[in-house]
Design an enzyme around this catalytic site. Structure first.
Site, PDB file in Angstrom:
ATOM      1  N   GLU A 119       0.833  -1.210   0.000  1.00 37.99           N
ATOM      2  CA  GLU A 119       0.000   0.000   0.000  1.00 37.99           C
ATOM      3  C   GLU A 119       0.868   1.262   0.000  1.00 37.99           C
ATOM      4  O   GLU A 119       0.456   2.307   0.480  1.00 37.99           O
ATOM      5  CB  GLU A 119      -0.957   0.012   1.203  1.00 37.99           C
ATOM      6  CG  GLU A 119      -1.982  -1.104   1.235  1.00 37.99           C
ATOM      7  CD  GLU A 119      -3.082  -1.003   0.174  1.00 37.99           C
ATOM      8  OE1 GLU A 119      -3.055  -0.061  -0.643  1.00 37.99           O
ATOM      9  OE2 GLU A 119      -3.962  -1.900   0.165  1.00 37.99           O
ATOM     10  N   HIS A 142      -2.655   1.357   8.467  1.00 38.56           N
ATOM     11  CA  HIS A 142      -3.777   0.676   7.818  1.00 38.56           C
ATOM     12  C   HIS A 142      -3.906  -0.698   8.453  1.00 38.56           C
ATOM     13  O   HIS A 142      -2.916  -1.413   8.618  1.00 38.56           O
ATOM     14  CB  HIS A 142      -3.531   0.563   6.307  1.00 38.56           C
ATOM     15  CG  HIS A 142      -4.389  -0.476   5.657  1.00 38.56           C
ATOM     16  ND1 HIS A 142      -5.763  -0.406   5.656  1.00 38.56           N
ATOM     17  CD2 HIS A 142      -4.073  -1.631   5.014  1.00 38.56           C
ATOM     18  CE1 HIS A 142      -6.252  -1.462   5.035  1.00 38.56           C
ATOM     19  NE2 HIS A 142      -5.246  -2.227   4.637  1.00 38.56           N
TER      20      HIS A 142
HETATM   21  O1  2HA Z   1      -4.162  -3.644   1.895  1.00 36.53           O
HETATM   22  O2  2HA Z   1      -3.489  -4.917   4.069  1.00 36.53           O
HETATM   23  O3  2HA Z   1      -0.507  -5.209   3.339  1.00 36.53           O
HETATM   24  C1  2HA Z   1      -3.155  -4.550   1.786  1.00 36.53           C
HETATM   25  C2  2HA Z   1      -2.824  -5.133   3.086  1.00 36.53           C
HETATM   26  C3  2HA Z   1      -1.624  -5.973   3.173  1.00 36.53           C
HETATM   27 ZN    ZN Z   2      -5.399  -4.043   3.721  1.00 35.48          ZN
END
Ligand code: 2HA
Ligand code: ZN
Length: 269
Positions: A119, A142
């Site tokens: 990401e 994230h």
């Molecule tokens: O969005 O969460 O890195 C991709 C993930 C893995």
């Molecule tokens: Zn993810």
């Protein structure tokens, strides 16, 4: 083996906090396999010796130019690496990268050739956006919280601020400590620039953004703050789901009670 963290207490402290949060993500069940990613802008604590470190391996094109990230430095969780491993050995499951002086590519500089998160597009977009706003936020997180993601599988929760208001109303803590609420990004392909662009549009208004049917993204001054906002939202989601599983719709705090909190805590919304 030598590490870039040796004799650099400020940098070591930042990475120790990343490792601590990575452990929480795993314990919470938000980080299956390689799920989730963390990046920290460490440019302010980089010294001359780091600036002169040679690259490990080739320059890697980002696919886009980030003018405000020229010659800046990030710690990034590695792609395909597990949070539970990052928690124990952050410099084996993450790396430090230098963005090129044209802002279009990056190179890994320490400790090992661990390629950054899949990401990277959305993370660098978020950091570039934060700098453009003069923000002092350095951390982007994230992760995949079960309760919050489940709620994005219902269209009724995806309209603007519906989820924000519902989760705020479950417990005063969430209203006070996630004061800008929760933005919603419609489903987009993971790792895409489309997802990145939609995310930074939501950051105009929110510090935490749901990626529909995928996960949540938060930005903050440091990684602990980004984690805490997601944690309070998830707590609210659990309270909602617990009430529902007991067979009733929770009342939620009233508009007057929410407004009282807004005034008492001098909240921005
Ligand atoms: O969005 O969460 O890195 C991709 C993930 C893995
Ligand atoms: Zn993810």
């Amino acid at each position: 083996m030598n590490s870039i963290l040796d004799n650099r207490p400020a940098l070591a402290q930042q990475i120790a906090e990343v490792a601590e949060v990575a452990g929480y993500l795993w314990q919470k069940g938000w980080a299956e396999r390689n799920g989730g990613n963390i990046t920290i802008n460490i440019t302010d604590i980089v010294d001359d010796e780091i600036r002169h470190l040679p690259a490990i391996g080739n320059k890697i094109p980002i696919g886009r130019t980030f003018p405000l990230l020229k010659s800046s430095y990030f710690f990034c969780k590695g792609t395909n690496k597990r949070m539970r491993d990052l928690a124990r050995k952050p410099m084996e499951h993450g790396s430090i990268i230098r963005i090129s002086d044209d802002g279009a590519s990056y190179a890994i500089i320490a400790d090992q050739p661990v390629k950054p998160t899949s990401e990277i597009a959305s993370h660098l977009s978020m950091h570039n956006y934060l700098i453009s706003k003069g923000s002092n936020y350095k951390a982007a997180l994230h992760t995949h919280p079960i309760d919050l993601i489940a709620m994005t599988h219902n269209d009724a929760f995806l309209a603007k601020d519906v989820l924000s208001n519902l989760l705020w109303s479950m417990i005063p803590e969430t209203r006070a400590f996630c004061p800008r609420g929760l933005g919603i990004v419609p489903y987009s392909l993971p790792s895409s620039f489309e997802l990145a662009d939609a995310t930074i549009r939501e950051l105009e208004e929110y510090d935490v953004v749901m990626w529909e049917k995928h996960g949540v993204c938060a930005v903050g001054e440091n990684i602990m703050e980004a984690f805490d906002m997601i944690d309070t939202l998830s707590k609210s989601a659990q309270i909602y789901l617990t009430a529902k599983s007991m067979g009733f719709e929770p009342d939620g705090m009233s508009a007057a009670q929410m407004n009282e909190l807004k005034i008492a805590f001098n909240l921005p919304k």
